[in-house]
Write a protein that holds these residues in place. Structure first.
Motif, PDB file in Angstrom:
ATOM      1  N   LYS A 287       1.132  -0.240  -8.163  1.00  0.00           N
ATOM      2  CA  LYS A 287       0.010  -1.322  -8.209  1.00  0.00           C
ATOM      3  C   LYS A 287      -0.008  -1.867  -9.377  1.00  0.00           C
ATOM      4  CE  LYS A 287      -4.827  -1.735  -7.717  1.00  0.00           C
ATOM      5  NZ  LYS A 287      -4.827  -2.981  -6.381  1.00  0.00           N
TER       6      LYS A 287
ATOM      7  N   GLN B  76       0.767  -1.191   0.010  1.00  0.00           N
ATOM      8  CA  GLN B  76      -0.017  -0.079  -0.071  1.00  0.00           C
ATOM      9  C   GLN B  76       0.980   1.292   0.103  1.00  0.00           C
ATOM     10  OE1 GLN B  76      -3.279  -0.229  -0.193  1.00  0.00           O
ATOM     11  NE2 GLN B  76      -2.820  -2.520  -0.772  1.00  0.00           N
TER      12      GLN B  76
ATOM     13  N   LYS C 292       1.919   5.739  -6.725  1.00  0.00           N
ATOM     14  CA  LYS C 292       1.134   4.558  -6.124  1.00  0.00           C
ATOM     15  C   LYS C 292       0.405   3.781  -7.254  1.00  0.00           C
ATOM     16  CE  LYS C 292      -2.465   3.969  -2.849  1.00  0.00           C
ATOM     17  NZ  LYS C 292      -3.618   4.623  -2.072  1.00  0.00           N
TER      18      LYS C 292
END
Length: 301
Positions: free
Chosen positions: A263, A204, A259
């Motif tokens: 991912k 995360q 981010k």
């Protein structure tokens, strides 16, 4: 002068934990004794001395020098466990020590101890797969401790030229692999492993895996789904999670942030790792997931 003092303080704060971890090990061994242990390829004729040495080596799990932590502690443990050279009671004590270590946060600020506890734990769990010695309650404890640790990993350091490996995610995936191969592990426990594993497919905190973690996670995943106890619904749910771009609206929008790119990178590497492992298999369970993998690859673009 003020800058020099601040630098000195910083260096002291950096070195103190390293010294503490080394001192803990040196309370039980001299460096010469550890070197001799390695030179003699971990051969100790006395059964009592061998078992005592194995337990004392736990004090060196957090040693900052990888030649000790990896090249002696782990290699010795692996050699003795894989060659049936330790007493069952010793292995139970190892199990108790490792579950305790993995359950406690902040073992050392440099994070050597827990990742290597996980690596040794995979060897301890492997013994139970081949020669069962744990109770059902203890196996549940192994699943609980390892899944909780996996979920809470936030330190993704892999290899360092000075300090060697940490590799927490990969080492814990090895524990999952050994648990998934154990026929005593139940359907609900396999589901627990699968649920924890998916939390680290893509971390995360925008971290990009670069040290082979997706392959280790994928290997554990494949052996979980090979178990007859694992439900089709559980597998479908896992693949639905992989294909979901959340928290992004779609897979096209991930290109606008680190981010999002992390991912995409991590998910893609995991899926391709699963495909590489299973693509040529004739096993019905593995053949059945091929369309799902291709679908996700198309979604990722």
């Amino acid at each position: 002068m003020m800058k020099l003092n601040r630098l000195s303080i910083f260096i002291v704060l950096l070195v103190m934990p390293l010294m503490a971890n080394a001192e803990q090990c040196m309370n039980h061994f001299t460096m010469h004794e550890l070197e001799i242990l390695k030179e003699e390829k971990f051969e100790i004729d006395s059964v009592k001395n061998r078992n005592n040495t194995a337990l004392k080596l736990f004090s060196c799990l957090g040693y900052p020098d990888p030649k000790i932590r990896d090249g002696i502690v782990y290699e010795a443990m692996s050699y003795w466990l894989r060659n049936d050279l330790l007493k069952p009671n010793t292995i139970k004590l190892m199990f108790d020590s490792l579950t305790k270590t993995l359950s406690k946060a902040n073992q050392d600020s440099n994070n050597f101890t827990q990742p290597f506890a996980a690596l040794v734990f995979s060897e301890v769990i492997r013994v139970d797969r081949l020669m069962p010695y744990l109770s059902d309650k203890e196996r549940q404890k192994a699943v609980d401790v390892s899944t909780e640790y996996m979920r809470n990993i936030q330190d993704y350091r892999g290899f360092d030229d000075t300090f060697g490996w940490r590799h927490a995610v990969a080492h814990t995936a090895d524990v999952f692999l050994q648990l998934s191969l154990n026929k005593q592990i139940s359907r609900s426990q396999l589901a627990q492993l699968l649920s924890a594993l998916k939390t680290q497919v893509s971390p995360q905190n925008s971290h990009f895996y670069t040290y082979g973690e997706p392959k280790r996670l994928a290997t554990a995943f494949v052996y979980i789904i090979l178990r007859a106890e694992q439900t089709e619904q559980g597998i479908l749910s896992f693949f639905d999670y992989l294909g979901n771009p959340a928290p992004f609206d779609n897979w096209r929008s991930v290109y606008q942030s680190q981010k999002g790119l992390a991912k995409l990178h991590n998910t893609r590497n995991f899926v391709y790792s699963v495909l590489a492992i299973t693509g040529q298999s004739q096993n019905p369970k593995l053949k059945a997931i091929q369309p799902m993998l291709i679908r996700i690859i198309k979604q990722l673009g």
